[in-house]
Write an enzyme that holds these catalytic residues in place. Structure first.
Site, PDB file in Angstrom:
ATOM      1  CE  LYS A  55       5.247   2.797   2.384  1.00  0.00           C
ATOM      2  NZ  LYS A  55       3.764   2.692   2.424  1.00  0.00           N
ATOM      3  CG  PHE A  58      -4.858   8.746  -0.490  1.00  0.00           C
ATOM      4  CD1 PHE A  58      -3.661   8.181  -0.913  1.00  0.00           C
ATOM      5  CD2 PHE A  58      -6.050   8.173  -0.925  1.00  0.00           C
ATOM      6  CE1 PHE A  58      -3.650   7.069  -1.749  1.00  0.00           C
ATOM      7  CE2 PHE A  58      -6.041   7.055  -1.772  1.00  0.00           C
ATOM      8  CZ  PHE A  58      -4.840   6.510  -2.177  1.00  0.00           C
ATOM      9  NE  ARG A  95       0.758  -6.684  -1.026  1.00  0.00           N
ATOM     10  CZ  ARG A  95       0.357  -5.421  -1.215  1.00  0.00           C
ATOM     11  NH1 ARG A  95       1.251  -4.434  -1.301  1.00  0.00           N
ATOM     12  NH2 ARG A  95      -0.909  -5.130  -1.297  1.00  0.00           N
ATOM     13  CB  THR A 135      -3.297  -0.903   2.638  1.00  0.00           C
ATOM     14  OG1 THR A 135      -3.106  -1.831   1.571  1.00  0.00           O
ATOM     15  CG2 THR A 135      -2.746   0.446   2.255  1.00  0.00           C
ATOM     16  NE  ARG A 180       1.845  -1.958   4.721  1.00  0.00           N
ATOM     17  CZ  ARG A 180       1.445  -1.975   3.462  1.00  0.00           C
ATOM     18  NH1 ARG A 180       0.395  -2.684   3.107  1.00  0.00           N
ATOM     19  NH2 ARG A 180       2.099  -1.282   2.552  1.00  0.00           N
ATOM     20  CG  HIS A 221       6.256  -0.369  -1.311  1.00  0.00           C
ATOM     21  ND1 HIS A 221       5.015  -0.313  -1.896  1.00  0.00           N
ATOM     22  CD2 HIS A 221       7.062  -0.985  -2.209  1.00  0.00           C
ATOM     23  CE1 HIS A 221       5.080  -0.857  -3.108  1.00  0.00           C
ATOM     24  NE2 HIS A 221       6.312  -1.279  -3.314  1.00  0.00           N
TER      25      HIS A 221
HETATM   26  P1  ATP Z   1       2.226  -0.014  -0.625  1.00  0.00           P
HETATM   27  O1  ATP Z   1       2.117   0.168  -2.126  1.00  0.00           O
HETATM   28  O2  ATP Z   1       2.734   1.228   0.081  1.00  0.00           O
HETATM   29  O3  ATP Z   1       2.975  -1.256  -0.261  1.00  0.00           O
HETATM   30  P2  ATP Z   1      -0.378  -1.236  -0.587  1.00  0.00           P
HETATM   31  O4  ATP Z   1       0.096  -1.945  -1.820  1.00  0.00           O
HETATM   32  O5  ATP Z   1      -0.830  -2.056   0.558  1.00  0.00           O
HETATM   33  O6  ATP Z   1       0.754  -0.246  -0.050  1.00  0.00           O
HETATM   34  P3  ATP Z   1      -1.703   0.665  -2.261  1.00  0.00           P
HETATM   35  O7  ATP Z   1      -3.125   0.568  -2.683  1.00  0.00           O
HETATM   36  O8  ATP Z   1      -0.641   0.387  -3.256  1.00  0.00           O
HETATM   37  O9  ATP Z   1      -1.526  -0.230  -0.959  1.00  0.00           O
HETATM   38  O10 ATP Z   1      -1.507   2.126  -1.670  1.00  0.00           O
HETATM   39  C1  ATP Z   1      -0.238   2.740  -1.591  1.00  0.00           C
HETATM   40  C2  ATP Z   1      -0.190   3.618  -0.343  1.00  0.00           C
HETATM   41  O11 ATP Z   1      -1.165   4.649  -0.468  1.00  0.00           O
HETATM   42  C3  ATP Z   1      -0.542   2.880   0.937  1.00  0.00           C
HETATM   43  O12 ATP Z   1       0.628   2.345   1.556  1.00  0.00           O
HETATM   44  C4  ATP Z   1      -1.190   3.947   1.785  1.00  0.00           C
HETATM   45  O13 ATP Z   1      -0.199   4.668   2.522  1.00  0.00           O
HETATM   46  C5  ATP Z   1      -1.822   4.870   0.768  1.00  0.00           C
HETATM   47  N1  ATP Z   1      -3.253   4.610   0.577  1.00  0.00           N
HETATM   48  C6  ATP Z   1      -3.815   3.645  -0.180  1.00  0.00           C
HETATM   49  N2  ATP Z   1      -5.162   3.713  -0.141  1.00  0.00           N
HETATM   50  C7  ATP Z   1      -5.461   4.749   0.656  1.00  0.00           C
HETATM   51  C8  ATP Z   1      -6.693   5.353   1.098  1.00  0.00           C
HETATM   52  N3  ATP Z   1      -7.884   4.898   0.713  1.00  0.00           N
HETATM   53  N4  ATP Z   1      -6.612   6.421   1.935  1.00  0.00           N
HETATM   54  C9  ATP Z   1      -5.418   6.902   2.330  1.00  0.00           C
HETATM   55  N5  ATP Z   1      -4.221   6.392   1.941  1.00  0.00           N
HETATM   56  C10 ATP Z   1      -4.242   5.338   1.120  1.00  0.00           C
HETATM   57 MG    MG Z   2       0.947  -0.979  -3.485  1.00  0.00          MG
END
Ligand code: ATP
Ligand code: MG
Length: 244
Positions: A12, A62, A100, A106, A120, A145
């Site tokens: 990213k 967000f 992962r 996250t 991360r 990601h």
């Molecule tokens: P990614 O999809 O980016 O690999 P992830 O699978 O760990 O991350 P997801 O739940 O898919 O988490 O969320 C996608 C992205 O949205 C996260 O990388 C984060 O930047 C943002 N995000 C997720 N949950 C929140 C939250 N509660 N508040 C703020 N940002 C969030």
């Molecule tokens: Mg995700």
């Protein structure tokens, strides 16, 4: 589980800004993970692609800041030449789970507490404020990601990569040759050329089977389980035209 397991990784904009690209590549290298590159590309992320990629978060508080972040507008404001991510397909047994685990939780603050050493753990969390200056949530700049399941990996790899971006011997998903033209302009699909339209597929081009079936249904006004935007977002990437 097979040697054809694949996962999508995005390096990213915050990772590019902080010169962590090499570190992430080393951490995920074949020596450490047993995973091989199947595809890699530099992508100027359009808001269409970002919104499709994170469609599950549409409507959450967000979401707008997440789109700004992944399109590079936070870390490379007024620097369109630097607004990009590196998209990589890794391939090998347990690809999703392995990446992962190395990525970690996250939320970077949680990552530092629960899994020091994960990628991360080097990320940052920023408060989001509204126009009145009130805090409305967090933006998690988490560097990478990684697809969360095999189903998500398939959806995402097909969304970011055309079949020809990946060597044919490494294709994990079915492809088909198009027998017709598909053009795109202003949110609409057409089988005939219109001025300023983009040619998505021409006869002879190879497409993901599921994309081609989706395009045929949309062109025939039939219900499609995949949206037009989810299919065409990757065809508009790096097009050097105003977003359509
Ligand atoms: P990614 O999809 O980016 O690999 P992830 O699978 O760990 O991350 P997801 O739940 O898919 O988490 O969320 C996608 C992205 O949205 C996260 O990388 C984060 O930047 C943002 N995000 C997720 N949950 C929140 C939250 N509660 N508040 C703020 N940002 C969030
Ligand atoms: Mg995700």
């Amino acid at each position: 589980m097979s040697n054809f397991d694949q996962t999508l990784v995005l390096i990213k904009p915050d990772a590019l800004k902080n010169s962590l690209t090499g570190y992430i590549f080393s951490t995920l290298s074949e020596f450490h993970t047993g995973l091989r590159f199947a595809g890699a590309k530099i992508v100027h992320v359009t808001s269409m692609l970002a919104e499709e990629h994170y469609s599950e978060h549409h409507g959450k508080p967000f979401f707008p800041s997440l789109i700004e972040y992944v399109t590079g507008q936070i870390h490379f404001k007024n620097e369109p030449e630097n607004q990009r991510v590196i998209a990589i397909v890794y391939m090998g047994r347990n690809a999703v789970k392995k990446v992962r685990e190395i990525s970690g939780p996250t939320n970077p603050e949680k990552a530092r507490e629960e899994k020091p050493g994960c990628i991360r753990a080097l990320g940052t969390v920023h408060l989001i404020k509204n126009e009145k200056g009130e805090i409305t949530g967090d933006r998690m700049d988490n560097l990478i990601h990684a697809s969360a399941s095999d189903e998500e990996a398939e959806r995402e790899i097909k969304m970011w990569f055309k079949p020809n971006d990946i060597p044919p011997s490494m294709h994990a998903y079915e492809t088909r040759q198009s027998e017709q033209h598909f053009y795109y302009k202003n949110g609409k699909l057409s089988e005939n050329y219109l001025p300023q339209s983009v040619c998505i597929l021409a006869p002879g081009d190879i497409a993901w089977k599921s994309d081609l079936e989706g395009l045929q249904k949309i062109a025939n006004n039939q219900p499609s389980s995949i949206t037009l935007q989810a299919i065409i977002a990757k065809y508009l990437v790096n097009e050097n035209r105003n977003e359509m």
